[in-house]
Design a protein around this motif. Structure first.
Motif, PDB file in Angstrom:
ATOM      1  N   ASN A 125      36.731  39.829  44.265  1.00 11.65           N
ATOM      2  CA  ASN A 125      35.705  39.079  43.553  1.00 11.65           C
ATOM      3  C   ASN A 125      35.780  37.586  43.834  1.00 11.65           C
ATOM      4  N   TYR A 126      36.885  37.135  44.411  1.00 13.55           N
ATOM      5  CA  TYR A 126      37.079  35.709  44.670  1.00 13.55           C
ATOM      6  C   TYR A 126      37.170  35.409  46.159  1.00 13.55           C
TER       7      TYR A 126
ATOM      8  N   THR B  53      38.306  44.371  35.113  1.00  7.92           N
ATOM      9  CA  THR B  53      36.961  44.312  35.687  1.00  7.92           C
ATOM     10  C   THR B  53      36.879  43.570  37.012  1.00  7.92           C
ATOM     11  N   SER B  54      37.965  42.959  37.473  1.00 14.44           N
ATOM     12  CA  SER B  54      37.882  42.160  38.698  1.00 14.44           C
ATOM     13  C   SER B  54      39.162  42.257  39.502  1.00 14.44           C
TER      14      SER B  54
ATOM     15  N   ASN C 178      35.833  30.977  36.854  1.00 16.26           N
ATOM     16  CA  ASN C 178      35.639  32.011  37.868  1.00 16.26           C
ATOM     17  C   ASN C 178      36.067  31.595  39.266  1.00 16.26           C
TER      18      ASN C 178
END
Length: 561
Positions: free
Chosen positions: A304-305, A299-300, A86
């Motif tokens: 998200n990062y 989904t991302s 992730n």
């Protein structure tokens, strides 16, 4: 190539040491190496299977050199064979992540290449690195800093923001000024300074007849005041009208809004007493180097990062060291987010206050060694106003509060019982609006933590901690404990576990255990760990990243030279 780079690191270090030995009177060379490696394992008890690449490693080799007024450096990065789970997918394989050259005198500083910078509190611009969060938003371009006098600092810059091993399409222009007025007004016990900021982001628009400009300009003004034991500061930020991301994270030409933020801080520090309070209101203050995030999968996205984020909006809440107090952690809600017709957000408003007091020695509450008391309270809310889902629009009220996002009220008591015994006690009351923050049940929790430290001598100690959470929803009650042993100034060992014994689903009543240790020698630290990672948010300084559930070994190495 990646393995070759890893093999070359020790050789490069040796060459640089040799060079430093030969030219130690003229050239200064310094830097560091950091490696974080994880071996992910199967965990049948939690239904976790090894990823396709179970051994992953993030490695950073930093070299800086300085000669007279000149300096230069680079950071070599290797992700073998992939980055840790992730992390930003843009961090893969290996190569030179950043590089720079700089020339500096007493009044002038010139930098070309990659650089880090922050204007004011960072609400408009902060380029920074945090390896634990997988963040590196350095700007690649040029920067000029001019100090015509001790009381004036002027900064101008241009660049493109780092994203992985590339840079964003958006071009960033910035100017910042700091003026200290104390000398001008001949203050002797007062410090007064003001500042002004401009940040522009230019990105070409690929849409017909856009209703906003390709160059998005943002401005800010700030003031800081200190008089004896009192201090106060204020900052106002304004971002001109720009397209707002819709529920699909795409720019909508019909949904165009300006953004603004106000930040106030004031406090007092005196003998035995300290008070610090912060109030912040942000509205539509998402500021990205590219308007639309890059989609990683269904989904991302890059959001998200924490990728391509220009500004810095940390959560202003207490940073707890308790494992259980970090299960429900708050992330600042600074952007417009229309989830559905029932959940529409335009930002956040709220604040935090800290009060520190030390009861003097030889008093009723102070005892022989004194007693330290810390109180903290924070509450955060959606902006009040009128919201419309389709077509999307909102009109907020400046004062007042909307839906409650989060609150944290806590007390901490530190008491030394003897020369060798130190005890700490914590009570934390939290409210977490999971429904509005990430989807799920709203949670109210109460957490108690007791800690005792015994010092065998100046370098040897043992710390024991026990904690418990009562929660009325989600995964319900937790219990945890930690034992940490410092054998000397070189070796330390620890074991801890948190147990979700109150989960309504018996199959989910999980132990998250960890055992590990560290060795320190000079500027080098080696740490090993085996255990289970609880899925959720991991936060540093109020900024968070999501980590998935995992089990395995971790090896970390840090050294500096």
């Amino acid at each position: 190539m990646k393995r070759l780079l890893l093999l070359l690191l020790p050789l490069a270090t040796g060459v640089l040491y040799a060079q430093e030995e030969e030219e130690k009177e003229e050239v200064r060379i310094y830097g560091g190496f950091e490696s974080n490696t994880q071996w992910y394992l199967n965990d049948e008890g939690r239904g976790i299977e090894q990823p396709s690449n179970p051994i992953r490693s993030n490695n950073y080799f930093l070299i800086n050199s300085q000669y007279s007024n000149f300096s230069a450096g680079f950071q070599l990065e290797v992700y073998e064979s992939d980055a840790l789970l992730n992390y930003n997918p843009g961090f893969h394989d290996g190569g030179v992540g950043t590089y720079y050259m700089s020339y500096q005198t007493e009044k002038l500083e010139l930098t070309a290449g990659y650089f880090y910078e922050q204007f004011g509190s960072g609400l408009l611009l902060r380029a920074w690195e945090d390896r634990a969060l997988g963040i590196n938003t350095a700007l690649r371009g040029g920067r000029v800093i001019y100090r015509p006098s001790y009381n004036v600092k002027l900064t101008a810059l241009f660049g493109q923001q780092r994203t992985g091993f590339e840079v964003s399409d958006g071009r960033i222009y910035g100017f910042d000024s700091d003026f200290n007025l104390s000398t001008l007004f001949k203050f002797e016990q007062t410090d007064l300074s003001v500042g002004a900021t401009y940040v522009g982001r230019y990105e070409k628009l690929n849409m017909p007849d856009p209703s906003f400009n390709e160059l998005t300009s943002a401005v800010a003004g700030r003031i800081n005041f200190i008089h004896n034991s009192f201090y106060a500061s204020g900052e106002y930020n304004y971002k001109e009208e720009d397209g707002v991301l819709d529920v699909q994270n795409r720019i909508n030409n019909e949904f165009v809004k300006p953004g603004n933020a106000i930040l106030l801080n004031f406090g007092y520090t005196g003998t035995g007493l300290g008070i610090d309070a912060t109030v912040r209101r942000t509205e539509n203050m998402s500021f990205l180097s590219e308007r639309e995030p890059t989609f990683v999968d269904a989904t991302s996205s890059s959001l998200n990062y924490n990728d391509k984020v220009l500004n810095f909006v940390p959560a202003l809440t207490k940073q707890h060291h308790s494992n259980l107090a970090n299960i429900y952690v708050y992330q600042a809600q600074n952007k417009v987010d229309f989830v559905d017709q029932g959940i529409m957000k335009a930002g956040e408003t709220g604040g935090q206050i800290d009060i520190f007091y030390e009861f003097p020695k030889e008093t009723t509450f102070g005892g022989k060694y004194g007693t330290k008391l810390a109180l903290n309270a924070s509450s955060w809310y959606n902006l009040p106003g009128q919201y419309r889902y389709a077509p999307a629009d909102y009109d907020t009220d400046f004062f007042g509060v909307g839906e409650k996002y989060f609150s944290d009220y806590n007390i901490e008591i530190k008491k030394r019982l003897s020369e060798t015994w130190l005890t700490n006690f914590y009570y934390i009351n939290q409210y977490y609006n999971t429904q509005w923050l990430q989807g799920g049940e709203k949670v109210k929790s109460n957490i108690v933590t007791g800690e005792a430290i015994y010092n065998f001598d100046t370098t040897k100690s043992i710390r024991v901690e026990a904690e418990h959470m009562w929660a009325d929803a989600d995964r319900k009650n937790w219990a945890g404990g930690t034992v940490e042993l410092n054998l000397n100034d070189k070796y330390s060992l620890y074991v801890w576990d948190i147990y979700n014994y109150g989960n309504d689903d018996e199959d989910m009543q999980t132990h998250y255990y960890n055992v590990g240790g560290a060795y320190r020698h000079g500027a080098t630290r080696i740490a090993v760990n085996y255990g289970r990672q609880r899925g959720g948010l991991v936060c540093v300084g109020g900024v968070c990243r999501f980590v998935p559930e995992s089990t395995g070994f971790t090896l970390s190495l840090n050294t500096a030279f």
